[in-house]
Design a protein around this motif. Structure first.
Motif, PDB file in Angstrom:
ATOM      1  N   VAL A 127       0.884  -1.122   0.000  1.00  0.00           N
ATOM      2  CA  VAL A 127       0.000   0.000   0.000  1.00  0.00           C
ATOM      3  C   VAL A 127       0.945   1.199   0.000  1.00  0.00           C
ATOM      4  CG1 VAL A 127      -1.865   1.318   0.986  1.00  0.00           C
ATOM      5  CG2 VAL A 127      -1.917  -1.126   1.120  1.00  0.00           C
TER       6      VAL A 127
ATOM      7  N   HIS B 219      -7.010  -0.464  -7.573  1.00  0.00           N
ATOM      8  CA  HIS B 219      -6.498  -1.773  -7.134  1.00  0.00           C
ATOM      9  C   HIS B 219      -5.741  -1.647  -5.811  1.00  0.00           C
ATOM     10  CE1 HIS B 219      -6.583  -3.503 -11.506  1.00  0.00           C
ATOM     11  NE2 HIS B 219      -7.780  -3.268 -10.993  1.00  0.00           N
ATOM     12  N   LEU B 220      -4.988  -0.565  -5.692  1.00  0.00           N
ATOM     13  CA  LEU B 220      -4.229  -0.361  -4.458  1.00  0.00           C
ATOM     14  C   LEU B 220      -5.205  -0.124  -3.308  1.00  0.00           C
ATOM     15  CD1 LEU B 220      -1.307  -0.163  -3.519  1.00  0.00           C
ATOM     16  CD2 LEU B 220      -1.416   2.282  -3.905  1.00  0.00           C
ATOM     17  N   ASP B 221      -6.247   0.642  -3.615  1.00  0.00           N
ATOM     18  CA  ASP B 221      -7.226   1.009  -2.590  1.00  0.00           C
ATOM     19  C   ASP B 221      -7.980  -0.216  -2.091  1.00  0.00           C
ATOM     20  OD1 ASP B 221     -10.120   3.053  -2.233  1.00  0.00           O
ATOM     21  OD2 ASP B 221      -8.349   2.894  -0.973  1.00  0.00           O
ATOM     22  N   ASP B 222      -8.251  -1.144  -2.997  1.00  0.00           N
ATOM     23  CA  ASP B 222      -8.979  -2.363  -2.593  1.00  0.00           C
ATOM     24  C   ASP B 222      -8.160  -3.135  -1.554  1.00  0.00           C
ATOM     25  OD1 ASP B 222     -10.873  -1.673  -4.414  1.00  0.00           O
ATOM     26  OD2 ASP B 222     -10.192  -3.056  -5.965  1.00  0.00           O
ATOM     27  N   GLY B 223      -6.836  -2.925  -1.576  1.00  0.00           N
ATOM     28  CA  GLY B 223      -5.983  -3.654  -0.636  1.00  0.00           C
ATOM     29  C   GLY B 223      -5.758  -2.903   0.657  1.00  0.00           C
TER      30      GLY B 223
ATOM     31  N   ASN C  19      -4.894  -9.106  -3.063  1.00  0.00           N
ATOM     32  CA  ASN C  19      -3.582  -8.663  -2.555  1.00  0.00           C
ATOM     33  C   ASN C  19      -2.516  -8.727  -3.635  1.00  0.00           C
ATOM     34  OD1 ASN C  19      -4.727  -8.121  -0.169  1.00  0.00           O
ATOM     35  ND2 ASN C  19      -3.856  -9.842   0.970  1.00  0.00           N
TER      36      ASN C  19
ATOM     37  N   ARG D 214      -3.022  -5.752  -5.626  1.00  0.00           N
ATOM     38  CA  ARG D 214      -2.570  -4.597  -4.845  1.00  0.00           C
ATOM     39  C   ARG D 214      -1.054  -4.445  -4.998  1.00  0.00           C
ATOM     40  NH1 ARG D 214      -2.320  -6.228   1.122  1.00  0.00           N
ATOM     41  NH2 ARG D 214      -0.693  -7.477   0.170  1.00  0.00           N
TER      42      ARG D 214
ATOM     43  N   GLN E 264       0.901  -1.310  -6.665  1.00  0.00           N
ATOM     44  CA  GLN E 264       1.847  -0.462  -5.925  1.00  0.00           C
ATOM     45  C   GLN E 264       3.117  -0.273  -6.750  1.00  0.00           C
ATOM     46  OE1 GLN E 264       4.871  -0.398  -4.238  1.00  0.00           O
ATOM     47  NE2 GLN E 264       4.380   1.479  -3.090  1.00  0.00           N
TER      48      GLN E 264
END
Ligand code: HEM
Ligand SMILES: N#Cc1ccc(COc2ccc(/C=C/c3ccc(C(F)(F)[C@](O)(Cn4cnnn4)c4ccc(F)cc4F)nc3)cc2)cc1
Length: 482
Positions: free
Chosen positions: A92, A187-191, A207, A210, A214
């Protein structure tokens, strides 16, 4: 019960403990526990022992706690960028920043971030915020036609993301938002979820996506940095990336490209969630109070007289600022501030000791919603701030510098701390107020809006994600015929 430890909250199942009770509605859980056990108590959260210490004394005990006793990165590390199992920090935020480094290094990074939020930079951001709102209202499909119904939370999420991208992040990031960057961000936010407290390393598809996102986002930033080194700062732009590129650590060394990229990602994630959630709550409460929207409109006619707001004139819009202030009192997106207890801590004036290994939790939102500090506390009423809180301004307040500037040491006793206090206090407050203020003043100028069902209550709060926010979707009827 053991006389020297905080009382334990009764629960059915060992591992679950009070996880669901707390996770569903932290504030009702805290108020119920305070009734039964008093201002401090221990509850089970997914097998961890969490000791809550409420009230002004609790806030001071935790937020002004000593570095040797209390540690933030051990709690937040798994959430934001470090897995206890392997040296490879989990994305993240990524490697070398925030909770992936020791506190001294992070305090030095906070000093550089604070320099990036200079009033000169904020002055440049305000017209950009206004332009992003105008662009959205004039072009977005949600606002086609004279009036209609839209989901306020998705509108504010997009507006705040573009406003931050266009200012703090810089032109290149803003331009890349129309393509890949937005997907990587999602995608990053979902993680970025509380499940990562316990299992950040879970090899789930979310993940893996994610981690890839990142890396792709970090590469976007390092490419931008390389290009900027060649061209230099032609148009004197004031974004945070330039500030970091020109910054130096205390020991004189430069910040590495990867650390700059990861700091920018951290600011994007944190700033966005807080601003989007707070902005949505502001719109939802105003949808419930059309006459207050009218009062805001009158205020800006008087203060701005038809001119665009500047960083300075924004600060003269008293009612606009009190709307933001009151919204943060009831809806501060971070309801629980947590630290790992490294050395057992004695609670002053009691015979109680909090054992090492516990997680200590401060909930500044509890005094903020208590009648003893705010009459009719659960009433959202911006005019309550017309007479300022009776904090003894005259009494000189000693300050402490943790490495990024002087912070007040008595502030932690305040019943109003939406930006925290002490060593880990927020450095984005001035940026957040400028951003939320510019968005609000522009939406009030361009639009009229109200609840679809005027009699419906303000939406409930969803506490299940990292930042508390209104339950989705939160719709309103919007009218552009101003
Ligand atoms: C309404 C907006 C915001 C609210 C309510 C808010 C709230 C907070 C709170 C409560 C903390 C303390 C966390 C802790 O003690 O563990 C904090 C820390 C921080 N915030 Fe914010 N924040 C906001 C906006 C922003 C923005 C826009 C940025 C940057 C762009 C930002 C960057 C940070 C940083 C770097 C820290 C330091 C964390 C630490 O020292 O551990 N915040 N914020
Ligand atoms: N069943 C069940 C069950 C369901 C749900 C739950 C939910 O329980 C909880 C408990 C605690 C929490 C804590 C919130 C929390 C803390 C730190 C951060 C952060 F570090 F990330 C931040 O401070 C954020 N920030 C600050 N200012 N701007 N951004 C930050 C700092 C610096 C930085 F550069 C970037 C940052 F963005 N973010 C969020 C959230 C949910 C429990 C159980």
């Amino acid at each position: 019960r053991d006389p020297y430890k905080p009382p334990v909250v009764w629960h059915w199942v060992p591992l679950i403990g009070s996880t669901v009770d707390y996770g569903q509605d932290p504030y009702s859980f805290f108020f119920r526990c305070r009734e039964k056990y008093g201002d401090f108590f221990t509850f089970g959260l997914l097998g961890m022992k969490v000791t809550v210490y409420l009230g002004a004394k609790g806030n001071n005990f935790i937020l002004n706690g000593k570095l040797k006793d209390l540690n933030a990165e051990e709690v937040y590390g798994p959430l934001t960028g470090k897995s206890p199992l392997s040296l490879k920090p989990l994305p993240v935020f990524g490697r070398g920043v925030v909770y992936d480094v020791d506190n001294a290094r992070f305090m030095d990074q906070k000093r550089l971030l604070k320099e990036g939020f200079s009033s000169q930079n904020l002055r440049a951001y305000v017209p950009q915020f206004v332009a992003e709102v105008e662009l959205f209202v004039n072009t977005n499909v949600a606002f086609r036609g004279e009036s209609g119904v839209c989901d306020i939370s998705s509108v504010l999420s997009e507006i705040s993301l573009y406003a931050a991208a266009g200012s703090l992040q810089g032109k290149e990031v803003r331009d890349s938002f129309d393509s890949s960057f937005a997907t990587y961000y999602r995608h990053l936010d979902d993680g970025f979820a509380p499940v990562n407290f316990m299992f950040p390393w879970l090899p789930t598809p979310v993940n893996r996506r994610r981690d890839r996102a990142q890396k792709m986002m970090a590469k976007l930033y390092t490419d931008i940095i390389k290009k900027r080194r060649v061209t230099g700062n032609q148009d004197g732009s004031n974004d945070m990336l330039w500030a970091l590129m020109e910054g130096r650590y205390k020991d004189g060394s430069q910040i590495s490209d990867e650390e700059m990229a990861n700091l920018m990602i951290a600011l994007l994630m944190g700033g966005q969630h807080n601003t989007a959630a707070s902005g949505t709550w502001i719109m939802l409460h105003l949808a419930h109070r059309p006459h207050l929207i009218e009062e805001l409109y009158q205020e800006q006619l008087v203060v701005l007289g038809g001119d665009s707001p500047t960083h300075e004139t924004l600060q003269q819009l008293t009612l606009h600022n009190n709307v933001i202030k009151e919204t943060l009192r009831l809806h501060s997106p971070i309801h629980s501030i947590m630290r790992k207890v490294k050395q057992s801590m004695h609670i002053p004036d009691t015979d109680v000791v909090i054992p090492a290994g516990h997680i200590l939790l401060a909930a500044p939102g509890v005094p903020a919603r208590s009648d003893e500090f705010f009459p009719h506390a659960l009433n959202w009423d911006p005019h309550r701030w017309d007479k300022p809180l009776k904090n003894d301004e005259d009494a000189e307040d000693d300050t402490i510098d943790y490495g990024y500037g002087a912070v007040s040491s008595k502030a932690a006793y305040s019943p109003y701390l939406p930006f925290g206090a002490g060593r880990h206090r927020c450095v984005g407050e001035t940026f957040a107020y400028a951003q939320l203020g510019a968005i609000l003043v522009t939406l009030v100028r361009l639009l009229q809006w109200e609840q679809v069902d005027p009699k419906a209550p303000v939406p409930a709060t969803d506490y299940s994600s990292m930042f508390s926010r209104p339950v989705h979707p939160a719709t309103a009827h919007v009218d552009g015929t101003k």
